[in-house]
Write a protein that holds these residues in place. Sequence first.
Motif, PDB file in Angstrom:
ATOM      1  N   UNK A   1      -2.051 -10.126  -0.338  1.00 42.53           N
ATOM      2  CA  UNK A   1      -2.680 -10.469   0.931  1.00 42.53           C
ATOM      3  C   UNK A   1      -3.858  -9.533   1.216  1.00 42.53           C
ATOM      4  N   UNK A   2      -4.847 -10.045   1.937  1.00 43.84           N
ATOM      5  CA  UNK A   2      -5.809  -9.147   2.569  1.00 43.84           C
ATOM      6  C   UNK A   2      -5.043  -8.374   3.645  1.00 43.84           C
ATOM      7  N   UNK A   3      -5.221  -7.035   3.679  1.00 40.25           N
ATOM      8  CA  UNK A   3      -4.422  -6.212   4.599  1.00 40.25           C
ATOM      9  C   UNK A   3      -5.229  -5.693   5.783  1.00 40.25           C
ATOM     10  N   UNK A   4      -6.479  -6.163   5.940  1.00 40.95           N
ATOM     11  CA  UNK A   4      -7.249  -5.801   7.116  1.00 40.95           C
ATOM     12  C   UNK A   4      -7.376  -4.300   7.297  1.00 40.95           C
ATOM     13  N   UNK A   5      -7.110  -3.842   8.499  1.00 42.08           N
ATOM     14  CA  UNK A   5      -7.343  -2.438   8.862  1.00 42.08           C
ATOM     15  C   UNK A   5      -6.315  -1.460   8.308  1.00 42.08           C
ATOM     16  N   UNK A   6      -5.301  -1.932   7.608  1.00 40.73           N
ATOM     17  CA  UNK A   6      -4.446  -0.974   6.881  1.00 40.73           C
ATOM     18  C   UNK A   6      -5.275  -0.192   5.876  1.00 40.73           C
ATOM     19  N   UNK A   7      -6.427  -0.741   5.488  1.00 33.78           N
ATOM     20  CA  UNK A   7      -7.312  -0.047   4.555  1.00 33.78           C
ATOM     21  C   UNK A   7      -7.794   1.289   5.106  1.00 33.78           C
ATOM     22  N   UNK A   8      -7.791   1.453   6.424  1.00 33.72           N
ATOM     23  CA  UNK A   8      -8.297   2.695   7.018  1.00 33.72           C
ATOM     24  C   UNK A   8      -7.492   3.911   6.577  1.00 33.72           C
ATOM     25  N   UNK A   9      -6.211   3.745   6.351  1.00 35.38           N
ATOM     26  CA  UNK A   9      -5.419   4.894   5.920  1.00 35.38           C
ATOM     27  C   UNK A   9      -5.799   5.351   4.514  1.00 35.38           C
TER      28      UNK A   9
ATOM     29  N   UNK B   1     -14.203   0.396   3.812  1.00 31.69           N
ATOM     30  CA  UNK B   1     -13.679   1.581   4.477  1.00 31.69           C
ATOM     31  C   UNK B   1     -12.713   1.231   5.584  1.00 31.69           C
ATOM     32  N   UNK B   2     -13.018   0.165   6.304  1.00 31.23           N
ATOM     33  CA  UNK B   2     -12.125  -0.302   7.357  1.00 31.23           C
ATOM     34  C   UNK B   2     -11.326  -1.515   6.958  1.00 31.23           C
ATOM     35  N   UNK B   3     -11.678  -2.138   5.824  1.00 28.61           N
ATOM     36  CA  UNK B   3     -10.995  -3.341   5.362  1.00 28.61           C
ATOM     37  C   UNK B   3     -11.355  -3.620   3.926  1.00 28.61           C
TER      38      UNK B   3
ATOM     39  N   UNK C   1      -1.518  -7.886   9.058  1.00 25.50           N
ATOM     40  CA  UNK C   1      -0.669  -6.887   8.418  1.00 25.50           C
ATOM     41  C   UNK C   1      -0.126  -5.926   9.466  1.00 25.50           C
ATOM     42  N   UNK C   2       1.056  -5.394   9.196  1.00 22.09           N
ATOM     43  CA  UNK C   2       1.632  -4.370  10.054  1.00 22.09           C
ATOM     44  C   UNK C   2       2.476  -3.438   9.198  1.00 22.09           C
ATOM     45  N   UNK C   3       2.241  -2.141   9.353  1.00 27.00           N
ATOM     46  CA  UNK C   3       2.976  -1.099   8.630  1.00 27.00           C
ATOM     47  C   UNK C   3       3.579  -0.188   9.696  1.00 27.00           C
ATOM     48  N   UNK C   4       4.891  -0.209   9.856  1.00 30.33           N
ATOM     49  CA  UNK C   4       5.567   0.562  10.899  1.00 30.33           C
ATOM     50  C   UNK C   4       6.624   1.463  10.270  1.00 30.33           C
TER      51      UNK C   4
END
Length: 607
Positions: free
Chosen positions: A98-106, A271-273, A338-341
């Motif tokens: 999947x494209x993970x969107x802003x999880x890329x920021x980490x 960088x952000x995605x 995406x969500x990483x918790x």
Amino acid sequence: MIQKTFIRALICAGLVVAGTFKGRGYEKHLTNIQSAPARDTVIDGQLGHSVDSFLSSLSGFGYSGVMLVVKDGKIVLRQGYGLANEAANVPNTPETVFDIGSLAKQFTATAILKLEMQGKLKVTDPISRYLPGVPEEKSGITIEQLLTHTSGLDRNFPLTNPHGEYYEEVNRTDALRRILEMPLIGEPGKSFVYSNAGYVLLAGIVEIVGERPFRDFLRAHIFEPAGMRSTGFWGGGLPPVKDALIARSYDESGETGDPRKWSSSTWVDLGGGEVVSTVGDLYKWHVALNGNLILSPAAKQKMFTPRLNNYGYGWFIQKTPRGTTLIQHGGDYFGFGSQFSWFQDENVLMINLANRSNQLFGTRHVADRLVPQMIFGAKEFHMYEGDSFELPPASAPLNPDLAKRFVGTYQLSTGGKLIIRVEKGKLEIGASGQDAVNALADTSDAEFQRRARLSERAKIMIEGLARGDSNAIPTEWKRPGAPVGAYSTAILNIFKEKGALRFLKVEGTEPGAYPRGLLNTVVRLDCEKGSEEFQFNWVNDRIIGLSQAPSLLARTPLRASSKTSLVGWSIIWFKAFNVSFDFRDEKVISLSIKHKARTIRARRIAV
């Protein structure tokens, strides 16, 4: 033409509550973690089966994705729901990319910390030390301010067409120049403004200081050491997996995104995605990050220390209602979500990757909110604090031949119409008229009155603009800060193109998905040279934008609850209703919609 995408810039990267972080002790929570997940589905124990049952029901009404839940080091759920590729009927599985969107920021934040560990920069350095052409007013912005969204930069990349889709081909030089030319919207270091543009600058710093392409730096220093073989970037940067494993994204109108077709060289969101991955690879990332493989304890201390708005470096760090620590981030991009918790103190990890949205509201958000409530034994479920939430009912898809017998138009005694149709092989019901919208989207009498008031406002504004009154939209009906000519100009341009208004129909006001409290009023115009339709978007009874009108209001999937009745549940307003039918000579002649507190009947007037 009214743009469809007015609200994309408002999409949040995470659902945040207040909290603080103790700042140490993360390693102690990694005991007994399993090795990185294998490819197989896992549904383990009562918790695994409860969450799977919920997501299976949710998938019948819109959710599509893959969920991973790890508790006390044990995988209790790893399962896919819905389709990765609707055209080819390919299901989502734990291997789906999947494209993970802003999880890329980490990953970008980790790359900066990696360079600091190598002695090549300091997060306290001004960006002007590394980036060319930084104007005077931005020369004092620090790397840390970019990492923590306190740089004063605006949210999004400055597109050539600011009203278009959030995507274009742009190289590094032009991307950095355009961002650095953006006016600041705040004093650096003083306030939190989530900025995708700021993370593009961070990618530029990584590439310049690291002396290798940004994408290659992440592969060499993060993905490969962590064993993330199914993680990569858009287009030519995709990981070497079968095409069937690359998810496409969808909304009500159809396919919205395909990472295979997006540029492997653009800097529009680098960088952000622009990163793709799997739940398995993100679990590997979790294990690697929280050991000492990627970052030192001192670097992780910086990353996981909250600053303004409880944001660290690429992560939100906050307190749960139980007083425990949650480290989390989310992301959304063109239907992907995406969500990483990581519930640090409770040793629980939840990763959710999804590929469907409704009204630009990622269907993953419902799973993101409800699954933790199930994990931690909530007595009552809610999407938002204080709001009612009805769990999606158990249901099954209808046989297409059986579904056809219910298709038709049904009229209420008050005049509105309910339309049942088959859309892309699935049965759904929708509304025409405010009374019909209310029949599906049940709420309080006060809220019914509010919907009627906004519909009347829409009528007043359109009629005034049709007479040439450019001030027909009062300032108090527009969002604070809206330009003087906002919205009026767009509608007046319709009359310039299509001619004088001959007929106006306000279809009604329906609840929207995002932001919270959104209401949409749909209007259809018949002009001398053609027709036009669009919707006003309201929050707190003020217009926040105009967008493309749906073909049908209050659209809700219908599924079988028994052999003789159907059930609807909306992933927009989180309520269910039952639909039963009356027959004459084996033909449907009327229907009844039953909510908890009331029943609405309508007679069939057309097939």
